[in-house]
Design an enzyme around this catalytic site. Sequence first.
Site, mmCIF file in Angstrom:
data_model
loop_
_atom_site.group_PDB
_atom_site.id
_atom_site.type_symbol
_atom_site.label_atom_id
_atom_site.label_comp_id
_atom_site.label_asym_id
_atom_site.label_seq_id
_atom_site.Cartn_x
_atom_site.Cartn_y
_atom_site.Cartn_z
ATOM 1 N N ASP A 30 0.850 -1.193 0.000
ATOM 2 C CA ASP A 30 0.000 0.000 0.000
ATOM 3 C C ASP A 30 0.889 1.247 0.000
ATOM 4 O O ASP A 30 1.883 1.321 0.732
ATOM 5 C CB ASP A 30 -0.909 -0.017 1.237
ATOM 6 C CG ASP A 30 -2.047 0.969 1.129
ATOM 7 O OD1 ASP A 30 -3.211 0.524 1.068
ATOM 8 O OD2 ASP A 30 -1.778 2.188 1.119
ATOM 9 N N GLN A 93 -14.068 2.886 1.701
ATOM 10 C CA GLN A 93 -13.462 2.398 0.456
ATOM 11 C C GLN A 93 -13.213 3.605 -0.449
ATOM 12 O O GLN A 93 -14.104 4.444 -0.657
ATOM 13 C CB GLN A 93 -14.386 1.392 -0.264
ATOM 14 C CG GLN A 93 -13.716 0.791 -1.495
ATOM 15 C CD GLN A 93 -14.563 -0.281 -2.181
ATOM 16 O OE1 GLN A 93 -15.684 -0.568 -1.759
ATOM 17 N NE2 GLN A 93 -14.023 -0.858 -3.248
ATOM 18 N N HIS A 99 -10.369 -5.110 -2.985
ATOM 19 C CA HIS A 99 -9.042 -5.394 -2.427
ATOM 20 C C HIS A 99 -9.175 -5.789 -0.968
ATOM 21 O O HIS A 99 -10.049 -5.323 -0.248
ATOM 22 C CB HIS A 99 -8.097 -4.196 -2.574
ATOM 23 C CG HIS A 99 -8.668 -2.899 -2.081
ATOM 24 N ND1 HIS A 99 -9.563 -2.160 -2.809
ATOM 25 C CD2 HIS A 99 -8.467 -2.211 -0.926
ATOM 26 C CE1 HIS A 99 -9.891 -1.077 -2.133
ATOM 27 N NE2 HIS A 99 -9.245 -1.084 -0.984
HETATM 28 P P1 DGP Z 1 -9.543 1.598 0.577
HETATM 29 O O1 DGP Z 1 -9.667 2.836 1.395
HETATM 30 O O2 DGP Z 1 -10.001 0.353 1.311
HETATM 31 O O3 DGP Z 1 -10.234 1.766 -0.779
HETATM 32 O O4 DGP Z 1 -7.988 1.391 0.305
HETATM 33 C C1 DGP Z 1 -7.338 1.838 -0.830
HETATM 34 C C2 DGP Z 1 -5.858 1.789 -0.534
HETATM 35 O O5 DGP Z 1 -5.150 1.908 -1.766
HETATM 36 C C3 DGP Z 1 -5.346 2.898 0.364
HETATM 37 O O6 DGP Z 1 -4.860 2.335 1.588
HETATM 38 C C4 DGP Z 1 -4.209 3.547 -0.409
HETATM 39 C C5 DGP Z 1 -3.953 2.574 -1.538
HETATM 40 N N1 DGP Z 1 -3.551 3.183 -2.784
HETATM 41 C C6 DGP Z 1 -4.231 4.159 -3.456
HETATM 42 N N2 DGP Z 1 -3.574 4.475 -4.591
HETATM 43 C C7 DGP Z 1 -2.483 3.660 -4.649
HETATM 44 C C8 DGP Z 1 -1.427 3.517 -5.594
HETATM 45 O O7 DGP Z 1 -1.347 4.186 -6.618
HETATM 46 N N3 DGP Z 1 -0.482 2.588 -5.304
HETATM 47 C C9 DGP Z 1 -0.534 1.804 -4.178
HETATM 48 N N4 DGP Z 1 0.448 0.931 -4.012
HETATM 49 N N5 DGP Z 1 -1.516 1.917 -3.272
HETATM 50 C C10 DGP Z 1 -2.480 2.844 -3.504
#
Ligand code: DGP
Length: 113
Positions: A30, A93, A99
Amino acid sequence: MTDTIFQKIINKEINADIIYEDEKSLVFRDINPVAPTHLLIIPKKQIEKISDANEEDQDLLGHLFLVAGKVAKELGIENAFRLVVNNGAGAQQTVFHLHIHLLADREFTWPPG
Ligand code: DGP
């Protein structure tokens, strides 16, 4: 339907720190971790959220949990990790591609926030 950021990671259009990949799933770190180990386990199939999954996704959803356990073992965190799925904006979310968050290497409390 426009591609989410996770679809772009699946397509390798943008970079991510990928930990595991197979034909059905991808695991990467993340970008905004809330634990020292914070991974995202995603299906390659586009499913917006868990409440959009259906009977035909049964094997795929089971696969994601098995991948979680397998990756946890590989990282040596199999005895203490938490899996979280946020479903819908009201549950925080933010990326609408299903995810599973895998959190580890910190203290956990219950109930979760
Ligand atoms: P949620 O809030 O459950 O939808 O979690 C989405 C997660 O995705 C959040 O913890 C940050 C992560 N995230 C968002 N954009 C990116 C990205 O471009 N790369 C990565 N590795 N993680 C990301």
